[in-house]
Design a protein around this motif. Structure first.
Motif, short mmCIF file in Angstrom:
data_model
loop_
_atom_site.label_atom_id
_atom_site.label_comp_id
_atom_site.label_asym_id
_atom_site.label_seq_id
_atom_site.Cartn_x
_atom_site.Cartn_y
_atom_site.Cartn_z
N GLU A 195 -52.46 19.22 -14.09
CA GLU A 195 -52.25 19.17 -15.53
C GLU A 195 -51.08 18.25 -15.82
OE1 GLU A 195 -50.92 22.14 -19.22
OE2 GLU A 195 -51.13 22.92 -17.17
N GLU A 196 -51.23 17.40 -16.83
CA GLU A 196 -50.15 16.50 -17.24
C GLU A 196 -49.38 17.19 -18.35
OE1 GLU A 196 -49.62 11.78 -18.46
OE2 GLU A 196 -51.52 12.50 -17.63
N ILE A 197 -48.19 17.72 -18.01
CA ILE A 197 -47.45 18.55 -18.97
C ILE A 197 -46.53 17.73 -19.87
CG2 ILE A 197 -47.60 20.62 -17.55
CD1 ILE A 197 -44.65 20.14 -16.76
N CYS A 198 -46.25 16.50 -19.48
CA CYS A 198 -45.52 15.55 -20.33
C CYS A 198 -45.99 14.17 -19.89
CB CYS A 198 -44.00 15.70 -20.18
SG CYS A 198 -43.38 15.37 -18.52
N LYS A 199 -45.55 13.13 -20.53
CA LYS A 199 -46.04 11.81 -20.21
C LYS A 199 -45.82 11.50 -18.73
CE LYS A 199 -45.93 6.97 -21.60
NZ LYS A 199 -45.30 5.94 -22.45
N LYS A 231 -38.02 20.34 -19.62
CA LYS A 231 -38.22 20.68 -21.03
C LYS A 231 -39.67 21.06 -21.32
CE LYS A 231 -34.47 17.65 -22.62
NZ LYS A 231 -34.15 16.35 -23.27
N SER A 232 -40.59 20.54 -20.50
CA SER A 232 -42.01 20.83 -20.69
C SER A 232 -42.46 22.08 -19.93
CB SER A 232 -42.85 19.62 -20.25
OG SER A 232 -42.53 18.48 -21.02
N GLY A 233 -41.50 22.77 -19.27
CA GLY A 233 -41.80 24.07 -18.68
C GLY A 233 -42.14 24.09 -17.21
N ILE A 234 -41.78 23.05 -16.47
CA ILE A 234 -42.13 23.00 -15.05
C ILE A 234 -41.55 24.18 -14.26
CG2 ILE A 234 -40.16 21.51 -14.43
CD1 ILE A 234 -43.65 21.37 -12.83
N LEU A 235 -40.42 24.72 -14.70
CA LEU A 235 -39.78 25.81 -13.96
C LEU A 235 -40.24 27.20 -14.43
CD1 LEU A 235 -36.11 24.45 -13.71
CD2 LEU A 235 -37.99 24.19 -12.07
N GLU A 236 -41.22 27.22 -15.35
CA GLU A 236 -41.71 28.50 -15.88
C GLU A 236 -43.22 28.63 -15.64
OE1 GLU A 236 -39.47 30.55 -16.98
OE2 GLU A 236 -37.86 29.06 -16.93
#
Length: 391
Positions: free
Chosen positions: A51-55, A147-152
């Motif tokens: 999944e691409e969670i940010c650019k 900021k896009s949630g990679i650690l959650e």
């Protein structure tokens, strides 16, 4: 069940193919459309759901079917804005863009590790999160993904990163405890003087003269404020002022870099820099401003995690040589991750045989591709064993 290094050796041609494809098609910063498309295709082929969670920031997970902790494996994907002169048959096909920092290898490591781990997914006790990151060279990609949630979702308990070092021979692996890579602060100093004719300097305020005093004072600060056992680099690397020989200019702009391993000392040095710049300018009747244009914390290896992970490394069956005091003044935005979760960053050697010296960010750098199997297996081994021992 075969070992991870055995599995990595069996897919060595696959890893080389991936690395060379990425090497031919480098892209910059966070604009990586071809790279992200290719990485997602490879992950999908092995059964992952990327999944691409940010650019240009890709995440995928392996495991999660059994309860347990979550470990993050991170690879950066961006290249550098420079011309490649390696002479390799798979050299960059894009003028002025090249993978001269090894990020194509890092990405190949992680795709390879994903393939190895996917084959043993039923044994994984917890979740392995794969982080394919853009924008490391601009020190922006890790923050964008955080900021896009990679650690959650799921929450990350620890993180592992890896960087190749072509100055170190193959089979060298360093992961010293504590601050491992330096912080970076890009400084810009703007000095506002008053223009006048060069023959009448008393009618103006010369920002070039003030700049010279500031530069010398900053160098004295480095030698007098910093304890002798603290490695610190403070350099003014660019000076811009004036455009003719007979006019005192209005303004001077200095840019430079500060690098240190000690977060508190870093803060103190920046505060002192600000005082020196303002007071020196005031002494000559000018005004000035210090700006931090870009900032990245030191990449810190968590001491407890290092003690644990180093117990898993022998399971690979590779006789690595390690230097417990190894640190580098370069920076990596993996430091933003290490601020938030216990982390370990490896530096792995990949010096080609028969080459005297070859270093990152060099147009002629060449990497030993034998490191591909080692890096993929190391990622997989650390993740698998960490989850197994932290149920």
């Amino acid at each position: 069940m075969k070992s991870f290094i055995q599995g990595a050796k069996e897919i060595e041609d696959y890893l080389v193919e991936i690395r060379r494809h990425l090497h031919r098609h480098p892209e910059l910063e966070s604009d990586l459309p071809k790279t992200t498309k290719y990485v997602k295709e490879k992950l999908t082929e092995i059964g992952c759901k990327p999944e691409e969670i940010c650019k240009s920031g890709i995440v995928a997970t392996i495991g999660g079917n059994k309860p347990g902790k979550t470990i993050l494996l991170r690879a950066d994907m961006d290249a550098l804005p420079m011309q490649e002169e390696s002479g390799l048959e798979y050299t960059s096909q894009h003028l002025g863009i090249a993978h001269t920092c090894g990020h194509d290898i890092h990405t190949s490591f992680l795709i390879g590790a994903a393939k190895l781990l996917k084959e043993r997914e039923g044994e994984i006790e917890g979740t392995i999160k794969l982080m394919f990151q853009p924008g490391e060279e601009s020190l922006t990609g890790a923050l964008d993904m955080i900021k896009s949630g990679i650690l959650e979702s799921p929450k990350v308990d620890c993180a592992v990163g890896m960087h190749v070092q072509p100055l170190l021979p193959l089979n060298h692996l360093n992961y010293a405890k504590g601050p491992f890579l330096a912080s970076t602060d890009i400084l810009r100093i703007t000095i506002q003087g008053r223009s006048c004719h060069a023959s009448q300097p008393h009618m103006g305020i010369d920002p070039i003269n003030i700049a010279a005093h500031i530069i010398l004072s900053l160098q004295s600060l480095q030698s007098k404020l910093v304890p002798s056992n603290e490695p610190v680099v403070l350099n003014i690397c660019e000076v811009k002022s004036g455009n003719t020989s007979n006019v005192v200019p209005e303004q001077a702009i200095l840019t430079g870099t500060l690098r240190t391993f000690n977060p508190q000392l870093r803060k103190e040095i920046i505060e002192q820099c600000d005082k020196i710049i303002k007071l020196t300018s005031q002494a000559f009747g000018a005004t000035s401003k210090l700006e931090i244009l870009e900032s990245c914390p030191s990449a810190i290896n968590d001491k407890k995690l290092v003690d644990e992970i180093k117990e898993y490394i022998p399971n690979l069956g590779i006789d690595f040589v390690s230097d417990p005091n190894y640190r580098m003044q370069v920076s990596d935005d993996f430091g933003f991750i290490s601020e938030l979760v216990p982390s370990i960053l490896f530096i792995i050697g990949c010096k080609p045989d028969g080459i005297e010296s070859s270093h990152n960010h060099n147009s002629k750098v060449i990497y030993n591709e034998e490191v591909l199997q080692m890096g993929a297996a190391l990622f997989a081994q650390c993740a698998f064993d960490y989850l197994k021992n932290n149920k």
